[in-house]
Design an enzyme around this catalytic site. Structure first.
Site, short mmCIF file in Angstrom:
data_model
loop_
_atom_site.label_atom_id
_atom_site.label_comp_id
_atom_site.label_asym_id
_atom_site.label_seq_id
_atom_site.Cartn_x
_atom_site.Cartn_y
_atom_site.Cartn_z
N GLU A 48 0.83 -1.22 0.00
CA GLU A 48 0.00 0.00 0.00
C GLU A 48 0.85 1.25 0.00
O GLU A 48 0.90 1.97 0.99
CB GLU A 48 -0.85 0.03 1.28
CG GLU A 48 -1.76 -1.13 1.47
CD GLU A 48 -2.30 -1.20 2.90
OE1 GLU A 48 -1.67 -0.64 3.82
OE2 GLU A 48 -3.34 -1.82 3.08
N PRO A 49 1.56 1.55 -1.06
CA PRO A 49 2.38 2.76 -1.07
C PRO A 49 1.53 4.03 -1.15
O PRO A 49 0.53 4.06 -1.87
CB PRO A 49 3.23 2.61 -2.33
CG PRO A 49 2.41 1.72 -3.23
CD PRO A 49 1.62 0.81 -2.33
N GLY A 50 1.90 5.02 -0.39
CA GLY A 50 1.27 6.33 -0.50
C GLY A 50 2.33 7.32 -0.97
O GLY A 50 2.35 7.77 -2.12
N ARG A 76 4.85 19.12 8.21
CA ARG A 76 5.83 18.04 8.35
C ARG A 76 7.16 18.46 8.95
O ARG A 76 7.71 17.74 9.79
CB ARG A 76 6.06 17.35 6.99
CG ARG A 76 4.78 16.78 6.38
CD ARG A 76 5.05 15.88 5.20
NE ARG A 76 5.77 14.70 5.60
CZ ARG A 76 7.01 14.46 5.32
NH1 ARG A 76 7.71 15.29 4.57
NH2 ARG A 76 7.59 13.36 5.75
N TYR A 110 7.74 16.32 12.19
CA TYR A 110 8.66 15.17 12.05
C TYR A 110 10.09 15.60 11.79
O TYR A 110 10.92 14.75 11.45
CB TYR A 110 8.24 14.28 10.86
CG TYR A 110 6.79 13.98 10.76
CD1 TYR A 110 6.16 13.20 11.72
CD2 TYR A 110 6.04 14.46 9.70
CE1 TYR A 110 4.81 12.91 11.62
CE2 TYR A 110 4.69 14.18 9.59
CZ TYR A 110 4.08 13.41 10.55
OH TYR A 110 2.75 13.13 10.45
N CYS A 170 1.89 31.94 13.52
CA CYS A 170 2.34 32.44 14.83
C CYS A 170 3.01 31.34 15.62
O CYS A 170 2.61 31.02 16.74
CB CYS A 170 1.15 33.02 15.58
SG CYS A 170 0.40 34.37 14.68
N GLU A 171 3.95 30.70 15.00
CA GLU A 171 4.75 29.63 15.60
C GLU A 171 6.15 29.81 15.04
O GLU A 171 6.32 30.43 14.00
CB GLU A 171 4.28 28.25 15.13
CG GLU A 171 2.88 27.90 15.45
CD GLU A 171 2.72 27.22 16.79
OE1 GLU A 171 3.66 26.54 17.25
OE2 GLU A 171 1.65 27.39 17.39
#
Ligand code: LLP
Length: 427
Positions: free
Chosen positions: A282-284, A321, A325, A356-357
């Site tokens: 099941e590659p995404g 991301r 991660y 605002c991060e």
């Protein structure tokens, strides 16, 4: 199939044969551009590898799912995994036949279980006993739903490493010691056909041996089921095929990895004296990541102490991301507003979003004369960016376009302020 990256900052970048300035001028920024030539090549590659090695290939829609993309998947021999009614509805609108859709997810609602029983998918992958019991209580002899059990085989894969964790490191699936009781419950239930086991051990894996170890663990479960008199026709070894993010990354050799998985399947089946089940993957990410490039406009460049920052007109909301991660996405100057080229030396620049991060994307070499208005390309953003996007700070989600063979078209329009307000209920 990685995106071809030229010398940074030297020439205007094209995506799918379309100049980046044309894309930005037509659709605005931030913009997710899917190069359909790369996408189609990835789809063809997986379809060919699947037929060559007799492996069922299913696209994991969580990486990115839009109606136009699901339509494209529907025109290939690949199946489609969905994990919510939202993804299922997209697949249906795209005309993907139910028998090619599988329902995933680890906390399915009764409505989702009912959708599966109603024949809106060909199969369901059940994650836990409560889910199974609810499914059994909703099913009757009129139903014919194929079931796979998601198993937690105790392999946790990391990029260049894998360790057996005894299953404790991940919430997903049934613990292997639950196998006998679970199978007995399915066999006793009307309307459900047990077809096999599923195990997905992680994402961004570059080590073929991790995939093979997973296949062997699945075969061990097949042997245990057989001892109960239950023949298992299928094992699905999940997705997780790693995709390089930096131009110097060594790509995963898909051909040899998939061949090794098929070999592990047949050898382990022989060793355990069980018939060889059908293998599925099941590659995404490996299908969509490198087809995607995000275009951003630089809104400010500034120095703070020894660091140079460039702020772009997107960030955490359209690509979480890097913050979530520590993921790397390679940036380049795609074009200048006036069409001139930059020949300035490259200096380390920290790219940030405008939320605002402290939403730092990446620190990477960019032209010393980078300035507001410049168009930046950030590569390998097809997977898990748009699909994980939020409206943080009430930013609208970006538009998505397909670009290929010099042509382009909108596949998801940019959200408007009206879109953002449509769920609010005034006091
Ligand atoms: N099958 C199952 C059951 C999965 O849970 C996943 C991904 C896949 C297949 C596809 O894995 P892929 O081939 O795309 O690696 N948001 C993270 C990745 C999370 C993956 C979740 N499950 C990221 O941005 O890196």
């Amino acid at each position: 199939m990685t995106t071809v990256l030229g010398a940074p900052g030297q020439a205007e970048r094209s995506l799918g044969g379309v100049r980046s300035r044309e894309l930005a001028a037509t659709y605005g920024t931030p913009l997710l551009v899917i190069d359909t030539m790369v996408l189609d090549a990835n789809l063809t590659r997986f379809a060919d590898l699947g037929s060559k090695h007799d492996i069922d290939v299913t696209y994991a829609g969580k990486a990115l799912l839009l109606i136009a993309l699901a339509e494209r998947i529907g025109r290939t021999p690949l199946g489609l995994d969905v994990c919510s009614l939202g993804e299922l509805t997209i697949a249906e609108r795209a005309g993907v036949p139910a028998n090619r859709i599988a329902f995933h997810g680890c906390g399915k609602t009764d409505e989702e279980l009912q959708a599966a029983l109603d024949g809106r998918v060909g199969r369901i992958v059940v994650d836990n006993r409560e889910e199974l019991d609810r499914l059994i209580s909703l099913a009757n002899a009129e139903h014919t739903l194929s079931i796979l059990l998601r198993m937690n085989v105790g392999i946790e894969a990391h990029t260049h490493d894998y360790v057996r964790t005894g299953g404790e490191g991940s919430k997903f699936g049934f613990a292997p010691d639950a196998l006998e009781a679970t199978i007995a419950a399915i066999l006793a239930a009307p309307g459900l056909q047990f077809v096999g086991f599923h195990s997905h051990i992680g994402s961004q894996i570059f080590e073929a041996e991790s995939f093979c170890a997973n296949v062997r663990e699945l075969l061990g479960l097949v042997a245990r089921a057989r001892a109960l008199g239950c023949e298992v026709g299928e094992v699905i070894a999940g997705g997780g095929f790693g995709v390089g993010a930096h131009p110097n990354d060594q790509p995963l050799d898909l051909e040899s990895t998939i061949a090794a998985m098929q070999q592990a399947l047949t050898q382990e089946a022989q060793r355990l004296r069980v018939p060889v089940p059908q293998l599925g993957i099941e590659p995404g990410r490996a299908i969509i990541a490198d087809a995607g490039t995000s275009l951003y406009r630089v809104v400010a460049v500034k120095r703070i102490g020894s660091r140079r920052y460039a702020i772009v007109d997107g960030g955490l909301a359209d690509n979480p991301r890097p913050l979530l991660y520590d993921a790397y996405h390679h940036p380049e100057l795609a074009a200048r507003e006036d069409g001139t080229l930059s020949t300035a030396p490259l200096i380390d620049t920290t790219l940030c979003g405008r939320s605002c991060e402290n939403d730092e994307f990446v620190t990477a070499p960019l032209p010393e004369d980078l300035r507001a208005g410049d168009l930046l390309a950030i590569y390998t953003t097809g997977a898990y960016t748009y699909s994980m996007a939020s409206n943080y700070n009430r930013f609208p989600r970006p538009a998505v376009v397909f670009a290929g063979n010099g042509r382009h078209r909108l596949v998801a329009r940019r959200e408007t302020l009206e879109d953002l307000l449509r769920v609010d209920v005034p006091d």
